[in-house]
Design a protein around this motif. Structure first.
Motif, PDB file in Angstrom:
ATOM      1  N   HIS A  14       0.838  -1.202   0.000  1.00 12.93           N
ATOM      2  CA  HIS A  14       0.000   0.000   0.000  1.00 12.93           C
ATOM      3  C   HIS A  14       0.869   1.248   0.000  1.00 12.93           C
ATOM      4  O   HIS A  14       1.912   1.293   0.645  1.00 12.93           O
ATOM      5  N   ASP A  15       0.462   2.220  -0.783  1.00 10.59           N
ATOM      6  CA  ASP A  15       1.086   3.545  -0.842  1.00 10.59           C
ATOM      7  C   ASP A  15      -0.010   4.582  -0.666  1.00 10.59           C
ATOM      8  O   ASP A  15      -1.018   4.529  -1.372  1.00 10.59           O
ATOM      9  N   TYR A  16       0.180   5.509   0.255  1.00  8.69           N
ATOM     10  CA  TYR A  16      -0.781   6.576   0.490  1.00  8.69           C
ATOM     11  C   TYR A  16      -0.123   7.917   0.229  1.00  8.69           C
ATOM     12  O   TYR A  16       1.043   8.118   0.582  1.00  8.69           O
ATOM     13  N   ASP A  17      -0.867   8.841  -0.328  1.00 10.51           N
ATOM     14  CA  ASP A  17      -0.500  10.254  -0.392  1.00 10.51           C
ATOM     15  C   ASP A  17      -1.483  10.980   0.516  1.00 10.51           C
ATOM     16  O   ASP A  17      -2.690  10.984   0.251  1.00 10.51           O
ATOM     17  N   ILE A  18      -0.965  11.577   1.583  1.00  7.59           N
ATOM     18  CA  ILE A  18      -1.812  12.218   2.588  1.00  7.59           C
ATOM     19  C   ILE A  18      -1.633  13.730   2.506  1.00  7.59           C
ATOM     20  O   ILE A  18      -0.510  14.234   2.487  1.00  7.59           O
ATOM     21  N   VAL A  19      -2.747  14.460   2.474  1.00  6.31           N
ATOM     22  CA  VAL A  19      -2.691  15.910   2.615  1.00  6.31           C
ATOM     23  C   VAL A  19      -2.263  16.162   4.057  1.00  6.31           C
ATOM     24  O   VAL A  19      -2.899  15.648   4.991  1.00  6.31           O
ATOM     25  N   PRO A  20      -1.162  16.899   4.284  1.00  7.29           N
ATOM     26  CA  PRO A  20      -0.694  17.093   5.661  1.00  7.29           C
ATOM     27  C   PRO A  20      -1.786  17.688   6.559  1.00  7.29           C
ATOM     28  O   PRO A  20      -2.566  18.532   6.125  1.00  7.29           O
ATOM     29  N   PHE A  21      -1.834  17.196   7.794  1.00  9.12           N
ATOM     30  CA  PHE A  21      -2.743  17.775   8.777  1.00  9.12           C
ATOM     31  C   PHE A  21      -2.348  19.223   8.990  1.00  9.12           C
ATOM     32  O   PHE A  21      -1.170  19.559   9.024  1.00  9.12           O
ATOM     33  N   THR A  22      -3.327  20.079   9.141  1.00  7.12           N
ATOM     34  CA  THR A  22      -3.069  21.475   9.517  1.00  7.12           C
ATOM     35  C   THR A  22      -3.512  21.604  10.968  1.00  7.12           C
ATOM     36  O   THR A  22      -3.343  20.671  11.741  1.00  7.12           O
ATOM     37  N   SER A  23      -4.110  22.694  11.335  1.00  6.04           N
ATOM     38  CA  SER A  23      -4.593  22.843  12.712  1.00  6.04           C
ATOM     39  C   SER A  23      -5.851  22.012  12.943  1.00  6.04           C
ATOM     40  O   SER A  23      -6.262  21.805  14.078  1.00  6.04           O
ATOM     41  N   ARG A  24      -6.445  21.523  11.873  1.00  6.15           N
ATOM     42  CA  ARG A  24      -7.627  20.669  12.008  1.00  6.15           C
ATOM     43  C   ARG A  24      -7.202  19.268  12.420  1.00  6.15           C
ATOM     44  O   ARG A  24      -6.070  18.856  12.230  1.00  6.15           O
ATOM     45  N   ASP A  25      -8.141  18.505  12.928  1.00  9.58           N
ATOM     46  CA  ASP A  25      -7.844  17.151  13.358  1.00  9.58           C
ATOM     47  C   ASP A  25      -8.299  16.102  12.341  1.00  9.58           C
ATOM     48  O   ASP A  25      -8.514  14.948  12.684  1.00  9.58           O
ATOM     49  N   ALA A  26      -8.434  16.521  11.075  1.00  8.12           N
ATOM     50  CA  ALA A  26      -8.842  15.601  10.016  1.00  8.12           C
ATOM     51  C   ALA A  26      -8.161  16.004   8.709  1.00  8.12           C
ATOM     52  O   ALA A  26      -7.787  17.166   8.519  1.00  8.12           O
ATOM     53  N   THR A  27      -8.009  15.026   7.825  1.00  9.69           N
ATOM     54  CA  THR A  27      -7.426  15.284   6.506  1.00  9.69           C
ATOM     55  C   THR A  27      -7.860  14.183   5.548  1.00  9.69           C
ATOM     56  O   THR A  27      -8.580  13.262   5.936  1.00  9.69           O
ATOM     57  N   THR A  28      -7.408  14.274   4.322  1.00 11.28           N
ATOM     58  CA  THR A  28      -7.772  13.296   3.293  1.00 11.28           C
ATOM     59  C   THR A  28      -6.529  12.593   2.759  1.00 11.28           C
ATOM     60  O   THR A  28      -5.407  13.069   2.925  1.00 11.28           O
ATOM     61  N   TRP A  29      -6.761  11.463   2.097  1.00  7.83           N
ATOM     62  CA  TRP A  29      -5.665  10.717   1.482  1.00  7.83           C
ATOM     63  C   TRP A  29      -6.176   9.979   0.255  1.00  7.83           C
ATOM     64  O   TRP A  29      -7.377   9.756   0.107  1.00  7.83           O
ATOM     65  N   ILE A  30      -5.223   9.626  -0.625  1.00  7.09           N
ATOM     66  CA  ILE A  30      -5.521   8.789  -1.788  1.00  7.09           C
ATOM     67  C   ILE A  30      -4.464   7.700  -1.868  1.00  7.09           C
ATOM     68  O   ILE A  30      -3.354   7.854  -1.348  1.00  7.09           O
ATOM     69  N   SER A  31      -4.836   6.613  -2.525  1.00  7.22           N
ATOM     70  CA  SER A  31      -3.920   5.490  -2.670  1.00  7.22           C
ATOM     71  C   SER A  31      -4.227   4.767  -3.962  1.00  7.22           C
ATOM     72  O   SER A  31      -5.387   4.675  -4.363  1.00  7.22           O
ATOM     73  N   GLU A  32      -3.178   4.294  -4.611  1.00  9.02           N
ATOM     74  CA  GLU A  32      -3.342   3.394  -5.758  1.00  9.02           C
ATOM     75  C   GLU A  32      -3.026   1.999  -5.263  1.00  9.02           C
ATOM     76  O   GLU A  32      -1.887   1.685  -4.952  1.00  9.02           O
ATOM     77  N   ASN A  33      -4.042   1.159  -5.161  1.00  9.22           N
ATOM     78  CA  ASN A  33      -3.876  -0.187  -4.657  1.00  9.22           C
ATOM     79  C   ASN A  33      -3.884  -1.161  -5.825  1.00  9.22           C
ATOM     80  O   ASN A  33      -4.818  -1.133  -6.629  1.00  9.22           O
ATOM     81  N   PRO A  34      -2.860  -2.022  -5.938  1.00  5.67           N
ATOM     82  CA  PRO A  34      -2.791  -2.942  -7.079  1.00  5.67           C
ATOM     83  C   PRO A  34      -4.032  -3.826  -7.235  1.00  5.67           C
ATOM     84  O   PRO A  34      -4.443  -4.127  -8.348  1.00  5.67           O
ATOM     85  N   ALA A  35      -4.654  -4.227  -6.124  1.00  7.32           N
ATOM     86  CA  ALA A  35      -5.807  -5.123  -6.195  1.00  7.32           C
ATOM     87  C   ALA A  35      -7.143  -4.384  -6.240  1.00  7.32           C
ATOM     88  O   ALA A  35      -8.091  -4.852  -6.858  1.00  7.32           O
ATOM     89  N   LEU A  36      -7.221  -3.205  -5.608  1.00  6.89           N
ATOM     90  CA  LEU A  36      -8.510  -2.518  -5.450  1.00  6.89           C
ATOM     91  C   LEU A  36      -8.660  -1.284  -6.320  1.00  6.89           C
ATOM     92  O   LEU A  36      -9.754  -0.727  -6.408  1.00  6.89           O
TER      93      LEU A  36
END
Length: 143
Positions: free
Chosen positions: A58-80
């Motif tokens: 698994h490889d994730y690209d995460i938008v860095p957390f800022t002062s908020r306690d939530a963020t988003t991420w994307i991943s290219e999964n070979p199987a999914l």
């Protein structure tokens, strides 16, 4: 308590049990590397201890957390395929929910802070509403 997983560059080692769609448990080991830049990169593997061996990557690209306690991420999964998810920090837990681009797969994972160098996690992956797999892991920061 200050979260270290995701929030600091490090290598983490994991061991635990992976459960298939029938609930059969298989021990696994894993390794995850976290790097910070414009995006935070998480690269990891989970190696099931079975014959023949099975490995998930698994490889994730995460938008860095800022002062908020939530963020988003994307991943290219070979199987999914492409996965899109969110992280939320809730006290001692880091929660993640995600879904595949085609909508067939959804999942959730929770990592609980135990100590600066240790987390415990559980997760489950669903395909079209049925449980495909689940897992329990203990993560240790590599020294």
């Amino acid at each position: 308590m200050k979260h270290t997983y995701l929030f600091e560059e490090a290598t983490w080692l994991a061991e635990g049990t992976y459960f298939d769609e029938e609930g059969k448990g298989t021990p696994f080991t894993g390794r995850t590397v976290i790097r910070h830049g414009t995006v935070w990169l998480v690269e990891g593997t989970m190696d099931l201890q079975r014959v023949p061996p099975v490995s998930f990557h698994h490889d994730y690209d995460i938008v860095p957390f800022t002062s908020r306690d939530a963020t988003t991420w994307i991943s290219e999964n070979p199987a999914l395929g492409k996965l899109t998810g969110q992280f939320a920090v809730v006290g001692a837990w880091i929660l993640s929910v995600y879904h595949s681009e085609d909508g067939r797969h959804q999942g959730a994972e929770s990592l609980q802070y135990i100590a600066a160098d240790r987390y415990e996690g559980v997760g489950a992956l669903f395909v079209e509403g049925a449980k495909l797999s689940s897992w329990h892991a203990v993560l240790h920061r590599e020294s």
